[in-house]
Each structure stands twice: as C-alpha cells, then as structure tokens.
Design a protein around this motif. Structure first.
Motif, PDB file in Angstrom:
ATOM      1  N   ILE A  78       0.009  -7.158  -8.291  1.00  0.00           N
ATOM      2  CA  ILE A  78       1.269  -6.886  -9.004  1.00  0.00           C
ATOM      3  C   ILE A  78       1.945  -5.724  -8.300  1.00  0.00           C
ATOM      4  N   VAL A  79       3.120  -5.976  -7.786  1.00  0.00           N
ATOM      5  CA  VAL A  79       3.886  -4.915  -7.132  1.00  0.00           C
ATOM      6  C   VAL A  79       5.020  -4.498  -8.060  1.00  0.00           C
ATOM      7  N   LEU A  80       5.108  -3.226  -8.293  1.00  0.00           N
ATOM      8  CA  LEU A  80       6.099  -2.701  -9.225  1.00  0.00           C
ATOM      9  C   LEU A  80       7.286  -2.125  -8.472  1.00  0.00           C
ATOM     10  N   ASN A  81       8.409  -2.747  -8.680  1.00  0.00           N
ATOM     11  CA  ASN A  81       9.634  -2.210  -8.094  1.00  0.00           C
ATOM     12  C   ASN A  81      10.512  -1.689  -9.222  1.00  0.00           C
ATOM     13  N   SER A  82      11.537  -0.929  -8.855  1.00  0.00           N
ATOM     14  CA  SER A  82      12.396  -0.369  -9.895  1.00  0.00           C
ATOM     15  C   SER A  82      13.206  -1.446 -10.609  1.00  0.00           C
ATOM     16  N   ASP A  83      13.327  -2.638 -10.010  1.00  0.00           N
ATOM     17  CA  ASP A  83      14.117  -3.687 -10.649  1.00  0.00           C
ATOM     18  C   ASP A  83      13.278  -4.896 -11.074  1.00  0.00           C
ATOM     19  N   GLY A  84      11.974  -4.748 -11.098  1.00  0.00           N
ATOM     20  CA  GLY A  84      11.163  -5.859 -11.567  1.00  0.00           C
ATOM     21  C   GLY A  84       9.764  -5.863 -10.983  1.00  0.00           C
ATOM     22  N   ILE A  85       9.104  -6.983 -11.207  1.00  0.00           N
ATOM     23  CA  ILE A  85       7.714  -7.122 -10.780  1.00  0.00           C
ATOM     24  C   ILE A  85       7.579  -8.329  -9.854  1.00  0.00           C
ATOM     25  N   VAL A  86       6.820  -8.157  -8.785  1.00  0.00           N
ATOM     26  CA  VAL A  86       6.511  -9.279  -7.898  1.00  0.00           C
ATOM     27  C   VAL A  86       4.997  -9.476  -7.944  1.00  0.00           C
ATOM     28  N   ILE A  87       4.572 -10.698  -8.193  1.00  0.00           N
ATOM     29  CA  ILE A  87       3.129 -10.976  -8.221  1.00  0.00           C
ATOM     30  C   ILE A  87       2.792 -11.850  -7.015  1.00  0.00           C
ATOM     31  N   LEU A  88       1.994 -11.266  -6.120  1.00  0.00           N
ATOM     32  CA  LEU A  88       1.653 -11.954  -4.882  1.00  0.00           C
ATOM     33  C   LEU A  88       0.246 -12.549  -4.985  1.00  0.00           C
ATOM     34  N   PRO A  89       0.087 -13.811  -4.570  1.00  0.00           N
ATOM     35  CA  PRO A  89      -1.254 -14.418  -4.637  1.00  0.00           C
ATOM     36  C   PRO A  89      -2.221 -13.772  -3.652  1.00  0.00           C
ATOM     37  N   ASN A  90      -3.480 -13.766  -4.034  1.00  0.00           N
ATOM     38  CA  ASN A  90      -4.541 -13.100  -3.264  1.00  0.00           C
ATOM     39  C   ASN A  90      -4.562 -13.529  -1.791  1.00  0.00           C
ATOM     40  N   ASN A  91      -4.350 -14.838  -1.547  1.00  0.00           N
ATOM     41  CA  ASN A  91      -4.438 -15.333  -0.163  1.00  0.00           C
ATOM     42  C   ASN A  91      -3.210 -15.003   0.675  1.00  0.00           C
ATOM     43  N   ASP A  92      -2.253 -14.329   0.086  1.00  0.00           N
ATOM     44  CA  ASP A  92      -1.018 -14.002   0.803  1.00  0.00           C
ATOM     45  C   ASP A  92      -0.858 -12.480   0.942  1.00  0.00           C
ATOM     46  N   ILE A  93      -1.962 -11.753   0.826  1.00  0.00           N
ATOM     47  CA  ILE A  93      -1.837 -10.293   0.772  1.00  0.00           C
ATOM     48  C   ILE A  93      -2.327  -9.585   2.035  1.00  0.00           C
ATOM     49  N   LEU A  94      -3.429 -10.064   2.596  1.00  0.00           N
ATOM     50  CA  LEU A  94      -4.074  -9.341   3.700  1.00  0.00           C
ATOM     51  C   LEU A  94      -3.124  -9.114   4.885  1.00  0.00           C
ATOM     52  N   TRP A  95      -2.376 -10.131   5.262  1.00  0.00           N
ATOM     53  CA  TRP A  95      -1.452  -9.975   6.391  1.00  0.00           C
ATOM     54  C   TRP A  95      -0.369  -8.939   6.070  1.00  0.00           C
ATOM     55  N   ARG A  96      -0.015  -8.864   4.771  1.00  0.00           N
ATOM     56  CA  ARG A  96       1.002  -7.882   4.365  1.00  0.00           C
ATOM     57  C   ARG A  96       0.455  -6.470   4.547  1.00  0.00           C
ATOM     58  N   TYR A  97      -0.824  -6.298   4.191  1.00  0.00           N
ATOM     59  CA  TYR A  97      -1.448  -4.989   4.388  1.00  0.00           C
ATOM     60  C   TYR A  97      -1.499  -4.639   5.879  1.00  0.00           C
ATOM     61  N   GLY A  98      -1.871  -5.646   6.700  1.00  0.00           N
ATOM     62  CA  GLY A  98      -1.942  -5.420   8.144  1.00  0.00           C
ATOM     63  C   GLY A  98      -0.606  -4.959   8.691  1.00  0.00           C
ATOM     64  N   ALA A  99       0.437  -5.704   8.361  1.00  0.00           N
ATOM     65  CA  ALA A  99       1.781  -5.366   8.836  1.00  0.00           C
ATOM     66  C   ALA A  99       2.260  -4.049   8.218  1.00  0.00           C
ATOM     67  N   GLY A 100       1.929  -3.858   6.945  1.00  0.00           N
ATOM     68  CA  GLY A 100       2.333  -2.627   6.245  1.00  0.00           C
ATOM     69  C   GLY A 100       1.699  -1.397   6.870  1.00  0.00           C
ATOM     70  N   PHE A 101       0.421  -1.513   7.214  1.00  0.00           N
ATOM     71  CA  PHE A 101      -0.267  -0.386   7.859  1.00  0.00           C
ATOM     72  C   PHE A 101       0.346  -0.097   9.238  1.00  0.00           C
ATOM     73  N   ALA A 102       0.754  -1.149   9.944  1.00  0.00           N
ATOM     74  CA  ALA A 102       1.366  -0.956  11.261  1.00  0.00           C
ATOM     75  C   ALA A 102       2.658  -0.157  11.136  1.00  0.00           C
ATOM     76  N   VAL A 103       3.471  -0.501  10.135  1.00  0.00           N
ATOM     77  CA  VAL A 103       4.736   0.230   9.923  1.00  0.00           C
ATOM     78  C   VAL A 103       4.441   1.644   9.415  1.00  0.00           C
ATOM     79  N   ALA A 104       3.446   1.763   8.545  1.00  0.00           N
ATOM     80  CA  ALA A 104       3.068   3.087   8.032  1.00  0.00           C
ATOM     81  C   ALA A 104       2.600   3.972   9.186  1.00  0.00           C
ATOM     82  N   TYR A 105       1.877   3.351  10.140  1.00  0.00           N
ATOM     83  CA  TYR A 105       1.412   4.109  11.310  1.00  0.00           C
ATOM     84  C   TYR A 105       2.608   4.597  12.124  1.00  0.00           C
ATOM     85  N   LEU A 106       3.585   3.726  12.282  1.00  0.00           N
ATOM     86  CA  LEU A 106       4.783   4.113  13.043  1.00  0.00           C
ATOM     87  C   LEU A 106       5.488   5.291  12.360  1.00  0.00           C
TER      88      LEU A 106
END
Lengths: 280, 226
Positions: free
Chosen positions: A151-179
C-alpha cells in the motif's frame, strides 16, 4: 594510477571511524523502525487508512516486508544525506586541514585525477551505504514480516501494488535514490574543495539541502520557476516508481537534472582544485 | 376456460401481494438461515475514487450467526457493511418494523420494495430498503443506511445457489468521503496540488463475483480465530 588512487582513497575512507558511524546509525535506525512496526504497526497503518475505514475494510496482509521497507526508505532518505556528507564532505578539506594535501599533490597524478579519484571513492562509499540500506530495509523486513502487496500512501490517494510487481520498482527506486545521494556526495566534495576544515563542507551541505527542501515545500508561486531546477526537488523521485502508472517521463527528467548537478559539481571541483593554492 | 385462467392468474397475483411485508421478509430470512456455514471464492474488483487496486481474489468463510473471515494472499478491499450485518438485523423480527412498497424490476426480475425500520434507538442500521424477488424469496437489491457506514447500495445476482439465497455476484455502491493525507505522512512533498479539488463525497463500486460455494459442510471455528 587513477585506479590505484581510487583504491587509496577508499582505504582512507574505511580507516576513518566516522565512516562506520553512518552505517551504525543506519542499522540502529532501521532496527528501531522494524521493532516499532512489529509492536504497533496496525495502529500506524490505521492512522493512514482511517479516511477510508468508515466504509471499507482492508483485508489481507497489509503489514508486510514491502510496506515496512517503503516506510523505512521514506523516513530515512531525508536523513541519509547527512550520513553521506559526514564522510564525503571531509575528503578534500580534511587533507587540507591535516596538511597532507601537498604530499598528495607530489604524486605522479594530475590534480584532476586526484579530485576524480576522491569522487569515485565517495561514490563507492555512497553505493555501499545505499546497498546496506537496501539489504536492511528489504531483506530484514521480509525476513521478519514476509512479503505481500504494497500500500503506497500519496497525498491524493492510495495505490495498492501486487507483490509480484514490486521488486523491480525497488531496484529502480534504489538506483534513483543512489543518484540523489551521489548528488549530495558531489556537492559536499565540491564544497570541500574550497574549505580548509572538515566541519564547514558537512554543515554547508546540510544547510543547502534544508534550504532547498524548504523552498520546494513552500506553496509560494514565486518559487515555482525555481523548484524544478533544485536537486532536492528530485531527491524523492525514487518514490515515483511506486505510482501506477509509473511516470517515466518525470523520472527521466529528474535523472537528467540530478546528472547535470553531478557534472556541474564535479566540474567546479576540478576547476577549483586545479586553481587551489596548496603551497601556503 | 379463459375466465378460469384469468381467475387463476389473478388469484396467484393477489396471493403474492396479499403477503404482508413481515411474511415476505420472514421467508427471505428463512432462506438465508438454511445456510449454517459456507466458504466461497471471491473475485473482487474495486473501482473507488482515490484508490488504485488491481482485481484480487480471496476466500470468504461464513458461519452462523456472524462469524466472517476473509483470507487472501494479497490485499483485498471489501465494504465494511453488507455481508453479515443485514442478515443478523433481519433475523430478529422483534427488532424492526417493515412496510411494503411498490413493485419494480431489477435485473429483469419483478421485485417488491420492503422498507425496514429498527424499533427503538441504539441500532447502527437506521433504515434498510430491500427489493425482494417475491417468487424466489431473495434480495435483489438493498440500500442500507447506518450510522457508522453511511449508505451502501448493493445489487445481487443469483446463480446455482439461489436455493440457499446465496448470490453469485454482488455490486456494492459506496460513498467515499474526501480523502486527504498530510504531505508529511505521504512524503510526496513535490507532488503538485490537484487544480480542481473536489471536497464532495464520491461514489465507488466494489464488484464481487462469487463462485465455488461450499455450503453447510461445516467450518472449524479455528478458521475464524486465525
């Protein structure tokens, strides 16, 4: 020679106790957050979903490793720049303060390469810190809470992402966070080039981040033209990977702006260090 | 012969309409009460403003009187009201009064409107409107107004378990109040504001397709305590 110097610079980072301070602080903070979520996670989630809970019920494993990792990242990504600056802000000014910068300059290596080796060593330390954050946030959370939909909480609502669609988001998210963290590292090294003591660049880096973040948060139209060009505006871009659909265009723009900042900071550092009077 | 047939139709017709709301309601309740327990596979599709979620699957367990459990691998959003509360509300005829209303057609089925009002104070449900299929004695549509959950409208479709009064599909229409999370909690501080903020309540729908019913086969209480 550059590679050897990078190795030397990295050894220098590892030999400083403050380098472990950041890693230690990160570990303790993550353990505290995980403990808090284990003890009172339901009430924290209820606080957030309260707006909907009058009419809807959220069934299933709401508190899981993916959510905890997301909360950890959200909480710590604001504080990690301090841990990065604590080490990288000292890389050049620390040498100046100790007087070892002259000895360094006597090596058969150009000043540009000295600065580049420090940047790369700083980048490696930042990478290690980001990976450590990932291992603790994702690995430890999954070990304790297991996996599940996010469950991702944004200021304008909630997005619920399925378990099998999350790991790649973390990978890409960490890459941007590293940058983002690399930009902080570059900024602090850039400031370090012009300083003669260790504290100045570290405090200045944090002051700049705080100032830019406040400007970015203020809903004042006068800053609207400035906000897109502040690197702090794009430091939370990792979060965009957890939107549905993913705003790839906006992420691309953020990555470009962060890269441009890095190039500017490195260029300024090289020019500044080449012109720096180290004889006095 | 024609006169006889007309008389027969009229008798049947009046037979139905001569039923009082209490009788009709008790037949509906009796049908519901034939179900002691059930488990069912539910495919949930939610279309709710400000919530983005893909269709998900869950197993729903029910046991009389009001034991209810949803088991799913992922996160499933369900309405807070509409599964067991209406049954328990209707089951006790002393707790409410009912009035018979007009006929109407819902999903090509002729229905009679029954308005149910609770006796006295202290009930969460303040008004229930039920459109009842008076030939099969099942609820085709309900509109429940409660203190805690507002108004929820539910439309029912029936399949092979109509004899138990168990639906094959339920469509819930709910009011979702304005949702606003502080930026400090959401942490998306750079997100631009919606240029046309809508403070009014919005309608959302949750569609639940129910299949693979297992009725009255007995469910262990431990299922509900997990």
């Amino acid at each position: 020679m550059l590679v050897k110097n990078i190795y030397n610079e990295f050894i220098k980072i590892l030999s400083k106790p403050r380098s472990y301070l950041g890693i230690g602080a990160l570990t303790i903070l993550i353990c505290i957050i995980i403990f808090a979520m284990k003890v009172d996670g339901n009430s924290i989630v209820s606080f957030v979903t309260a707006s909907f809970e009058q009419t809807l019920s959220f069934n299933g494993k709401v508190i899981n490793g993916n959510l905890i990792a997301f909360i950890i990242l959200q909480m710590l990504i604001v504080h990690i720049p301090l841990l990065v600056a604590l080490v990288t802000g000292d890389l050049i000014s620390g040498e100046a303060a100790m007087g070892t910068i002259r000895m360094l300059a006597t090596k058969p290596i150009s000043r540009t390469q000295i600065v580049l080796s420090k940047f790369i060593a700083g980048a490696l330390y930042t990478l290690f810190l980001t990976i450590w954050l990932g291992i603790l946030a994702l690995g430890l959370s999954h070990l304790i809470f297991g996996s599940g939909d996010l469950i991702v909480l944004n200021s304008d609502g909630i997005v619920i992402l399925p378990n099998n669609d999350i790991l790649w988001r973390y990978g890409a998210g960490f890459a941007v966070a590293y940058l983002s963290l690399l930009t902080v590292s570059s900024l602090s090294i850039c400031l370090s080039t012009f300083a003669e003591n260790s504290i100045g660049p570290i405090v200045s880096t944090m002051a700049i981040i705080i100032l830019f973040t406040i400007i970015g948060t203020l809903d004042v139209t006068v800053f609207d033209t400035l906000k897109p060009y502040l690197f702090t505006t794009h430091m939370a871009s990792w979060r965009s990977y957890f939107e549905d659909p993913v705003p790839f265009e906006s992420i691309k723009q953020s990555v470009i702006i962060l890269l441009v900042h890095n190039i500017i900071f490195i260029s300024v550092s090289i020019i500044g260090f080449n012109r720096k009077d180290i004889t006095s | 012969m024609k006169t006889l047939l007309t008389l027969l139709i009229l008798t049947l017709h009046f037979g139905v309409f001569c039923q009082t709301s209490t009788e009709l309601l008790s037949k509906v309740v009796s049908k519901i009460n034939t179900v002691k327990d059930y488990s069912v596979t539910a495919k949930v599709s939610a279309n709710i403003p400000m919530i983005k979620i893909l269709p998900s699957q869950a197993t729903i367990y029910f046991k009389q009187k009001n034991k209810f459990k949803v088991v799913s691998k992922g996160i499933v959003i369900l309405p807070k009201q509409g599964f067991t509360d209406i049954n328990s509300f209707l089951s006790n005829s002393n707790k409410h009064q009912s009035l018979l209303g007009d006929t109407s057609i819902i999903n090509s089925v002729k229905t009679l409107l029954i308005t149910v009002i609770p006796n006295g104070e202290g009930n969460d449900i303040v008004l229930a409107k039920l459109w009842v299929d008076y030939t099969r004695f099942v609820i085709m549509k309900s509109q429940i107004t409660s203190i805690s959950n507002g108004t929820i409208t539910t439309t029912y479709n029936y399949g092979d378990k109509v004899s138990f009064g168990l639906p094959s599909k339920m469509i819930f229409e709910i009011d979702v109040k304005k949702f606003k999370l502080p930026k400090s909690v959401a942490a998306d501080i750079n997100k631009k504001k919606n240029p046309t903020p809508d403070d009014k309540a919005k309608k959302g729908t949750i569609t639940i397709s129910l299949s693979e019913y297992v009725v009255n086969q007995g469910i262990n209480d431990s299922v509900f305590s997990k």
